[in-house]
Design a protein around this motif. Structure first.
Motif, PDB file in Angstrom:
ATOM      1  N   LEU A 185       0.544  -1.178   0.360  1.00 18.34           N
ATOM      2  CA  LEU A 185      -0.060   0.332  -0.279  1.00 18.34           C
ATOM      3  C   LEU A 185       0.742   1.155  -0.105  1.00 18.34           C
ATOM      4  N   ASN A 186       0.385   2.383  -0.126  1.00 19.58           N
ATOM      5  CA  ASN A 186       1.271   3.480  -0.031  1.00 19.58           C
ATOM      6  C   ASN A 186       1.102   3.931   1.448  1.00 19.58           C
TER       7      ASN A 186
ATOM      8  N   GLU B  63      -3.169  15.791  -0.612  1.00 20.58           N
ATOM      9  CA  GLU B  63      -3.790  16.134  -1.947  1.00 20.58           C
ATOM     10  C   GLU B  63      -2.724  14.146  -2.416  1.00 20.58           C
ATOM     11  N   ALA B  64      -1.704  13.696  -1.810  1.00 15.17           N
ATOM     12  CA  ALA B  64      -1.289  13.089  -2.808  1.00 15.17           C
ATOM     13  C   ALA B  64      -1.693  11.498  -2.266  1.00 15.17           C
ATOM     14  N   ALA B  65      -2.662  11.143  -1.441  1.00 14.67           N
ATOM     15  CA  ALA B  65      -3.402  10.176  -0.700  1.00 14.67           C
ATOM     16  C   ALA B  65      -4.914   9.902  -1.376  1.00 14.67           C
TER      17      ALA B  65
ATOM     18  N   CYS C  17      -4.019   4.162   1.378  1.00 16.45           N
ATOM     19  CA  CYS C  17      -2.834   4.861   1.820  1.00 16.45           C
ATOM     20  C   CYS C  17      -3.127   4.973   2.958  1.00 16.45           C
ATOM     21  N   VAL C  18      -1.713   5.072   3.764  1.00 20.07           N
ATOM     22  CA  VAL C  18      -1.713   5.564   5.549  1.00 20.07           C
ATOM     23  C   VAL C  18      -1.299   6.556   5.690  1.00 20.07           C
ATOM     24  N   LEU C  19      -1.680   7.786   5.893  1.00 18.73           N
ATOM     25  CA  LEU C  19      -0.956   9.044   6.500  1.00 18.73           C
ATOM     26  C   LEU C  19      -0.523   8.522   7.616  1.00 18.73           C
ATOM     27  N   ASP C  20       0.223   9.053   8.195  1.00 17.11           N
ATOM     28  CA  ASP C  20       1.050   8.536   9.445  1.00 17.11           C
ATOM     29  C   ASP C  20       1.436  10.349  10.065  1.00 17.11           C
ATOM     30  N   PHE C  21       0.415  11.452  10.670  1.00 22.79           N
ATOM     31  CA  PHE C  21       0.810  12.791  10.790  1.00 22.79           C
ATOM     32  C   PHE C  21       1.065  12.791  12.595  1.00 22.79           C
TER      33      PHE C  21
END
Length: 607
Positions: free
Chosen positions: A514-515, A530-532, A539-543
């Motif tokens: 995955l992304n 925006e990329a996700a 996609c996983v976003l790790d903030f």
């Protein structure tokens, strides 16, 4: 080959147009698993990583499809694991049917391996219908009643099938004594209240000068009618969390969510109104409703068992929200005094300015409010959102403006940790052509979200729109409970219970194909979203977010917030060191008026 009971179970589910069964295998349902092989996986067996996740996925599917969610598990531990997800469905009034295995009939009562008294175990969570099939002729009636009851009562139903019964040859009920025939189908119906009750409700609403409306998930199909009533009565409209997608947040008179996770305008709407109309909601927190005796009140609910709760309503209307409002609207008079509506709209406009300011407050390293706020303008028009329990639910409730076809939900009444990721998995099986986003805390992600990424990896290529985004608010703290301890008990963070390790969530996602993007600076937040949203796969976003940003309740006073600040200052960890310098000054920036005292919670009371 003769048809087995297990074959007939799947055939009957197909007759009910069940497309998916969210499940985990085990030998207590081996007969069903063999039948799935003979049925060419129809309905689809969707393999979760854990039975609790299977139940949550069934709940998410039901919430976002409007259909019955079906889950299955083996006997003993598998059936036990389903319970948390099933209670989530029960408390949020979501139709779910659980099919569970049981030990052979010959072993029952013998303290056999994995023998659990499932009828007793399930009698509460499936209180509307829970039965065990002991002979083949019993099956169609039991399964049909489970499906029909789940739909009619928006509840959980359970069908228990012992392993040996699954393997028996199927024979239908006969035209004979003590045989119960059955039939398929659930007709649509829309009950409405009587004319006298409608007239009484209209009298109450017409007499009001300051009308407040509270909508829940039961008002979702009545969006146009709610808007018409609000316009006729010049009312403000607050929303229970389960009704966040019932009405557009960009309407100027919609005050947003209500309750501990709600907005200041919703709180003031309730504290200052003289008339209350509740539509399709069983919002439980009485302290966020008008003072007793302050407002005359009317309730509309389709379930006669749910009227009269939470507030001393003068008129209770039992009926479908859309049909009831359609009949009520001609009886309502157009309000002449516009001052109440103007005040509501002014409060709402000011609140969104406050949200903009709060999202812009510097934090170390990222303000979690900014993470949600930055997403708002990027939301696809057909997005499906889920928030997990915890501080993530605060930012979902307050910062995201749902409008049009957007859908959103969370664990509203059980408020359990863990459903965020499985909810959006269920949503993707309901609507594979729509993007889905889960906003979750790192605690929930560690609890079960990471494992369920494996389920995403297993199935995402089947979805027409591959976008499934899991946004992790990584603050290395079980943040909601930490803040509750500070606010309610005046206690500093108890590291042993609250501190959790930093995990490379994005790296784990990439290891599955995955992304994954780790975001450590505020100026990277928008580009990450925006990329996700442009990704060709989940996609996983790790903030990496600041645990010191307070989820301030809408009714909090400055004194209460300073008490929470004092609790932090009692701490002795490196984590709280950064807030020792001027924490009170910083936290005041998150108040609904920034540093302007007249806008602070409690200012009207001189606090």
């Amino acid at each position: 080959m003769s048809m087995k009971v297990s074959d007939h179970v799947l055939e009957r589910l197909r007759d009910w147009e069940v497309e998916y069964v969210f499940a985990y295998p085990g030998d207590g349902i081996n007969g069903l698993l063999a039948a799935w092989g003979r049925a060419d996986d129809n309905p689809r067996f969707i393999q979760a990583r854990h039975e609790e996740m299977a139940a949550f996925e069934a709940v998410g599917y039901a919430k976002f499809s409007g259909k019955v969610g079906v889950c299955a598990a083996t006997s003993g531990p598998g059936a036990i694991h389903l319970l948390n997800g099933l209670y989530d469905a029960k408390l949020d009034h979501v139709p779910v049917v659980a099919i569970v295995g049981q030990t052979n009939r010959s072993a029952m009562g013998g303290s056999y391996q994995q023998e659990v008294d499932l009828l007793s175990l399930y009698k509460d969570v499936a209180s509307d219908f829970c039965e065990m099939v002991t002979v083949p002729e019993q099956l169609p009636n039991v399964l049909d009643r489970a499906m029909r009851t789940a739909m009619a009562r928006r509840s959980v139903c359970a069908v228990i099938i012992p392993a040996d019964v699954q393997e028996l040859d199927y024979s239908p009920p006969e035209h004979a004594f003590k045989m119960v025939p059955s039939s398929l189908g659930m007709p649509h119906y829309a009950p409405v209240p009587g004319d006298d009750d409608l007239a009484r409700a209209a009298e109450v609403l017409n007499a009001g000068e300051k009308v407040a409306i509270l909508v829940g998930q039961g008002a979702r199909s009545a969006r146009t009618e709610v808007m018409s009533v609000a316009e006729r009565l010049d009312a403000g409209v607050a929303k229970a969390l389960l009704g966040k997608d019932a009405l557009d947040d960009d309407l100027p008179y919609v005050t947003g969510s209500i309750g501990l996770l709600g907005t200041r305008p919703s709180y003031e709407l309730m504290m200052e109104c003289d008339t209350l109309l509740v539509i399709g909601s069983s919002f439980p927190y009485t302290q966020f409703l008008p003072e007793f005796g302050q407002a005359r009140a009317v309730q509309i609910d389709i379930d006669p068992h749910m009227v009269g709760l939470r507030y001393p309503f003068e008129v209770n209307l039992v009926g479908d929200a859309r049909e009831t409002l359609t009949r009520l609207l001609p009886l309502l008079k157009t309000h002449k005094n516009k001052s109440w509506r103007k005040k509501v709209e002014k409060d709402v406009a000011r609140w969104w300015e406050v949200m903009q300011r709060r999202a812009a407050v510097d934090a170390d390293p990222i303000n979690p409010e900014y993470v949600a706020h930055a997403l708002n303008d990027l939301l696809p028009e057909n997005v499906i959102l889920a928030a997990d329990s915890g501080s993530a639910a605060n930012w979902y409730a307050r910062h995201l403006k749902l409008r049009g076809a957007m859908r959103g939900s969370l664990s509203g009444t059980l408020a359990t940790m863990g459903p965020g990721v499985p909810y959006v998995i269920g949503a993707k099986f309901a609507h594979g052509d729509r993007p889905a986003i889960a906003l979750v805390g790192d605690g929930a992600m560690q609890m079960n979200g990471m494992a369920e990424l494996i389920t995403v990896h297993k199935y995402w290529r089947e979805w027409q729109d591959p976008r499934l985004i899991v946004a992790v608010l990584n603050n290395q703290d079980l943040n909601q409970v930490t803040w509750e301890m500070r606010a309610m008990a005046g206690a500093p963070q108890f590291e042993e219970s609250q501190s959790i390790p930093d995990v490379a969530y994005a790296d784990f996602a990439r290891s599955l194909g995955l992304n994954g993007i780790r975001v450590e600076k505020p100026d990277e937040v928008q580009s990450a979203w925006e990329a996700a949203l442009a990704s060709d796969r989940p996609c996983v976003l790790d903030f990496v977010t600041d645990p010191a940003v307070p989820p301030i309740p809408p009714h909090a006073t400055l004194d209460q917030i300073e008490a929470a600040a004092t609790a932090i200052l009692k701490g002795d960890s490196d984590r709280t060191a950064m807030v020792r310098q001027g924490f009170k000054a910083k936290v005041q920036e998150f108040l609904p008026g920034g540093r302007h005292r007249e806008d602070r919670p409690g200012a009207r009371d001189g606090k």
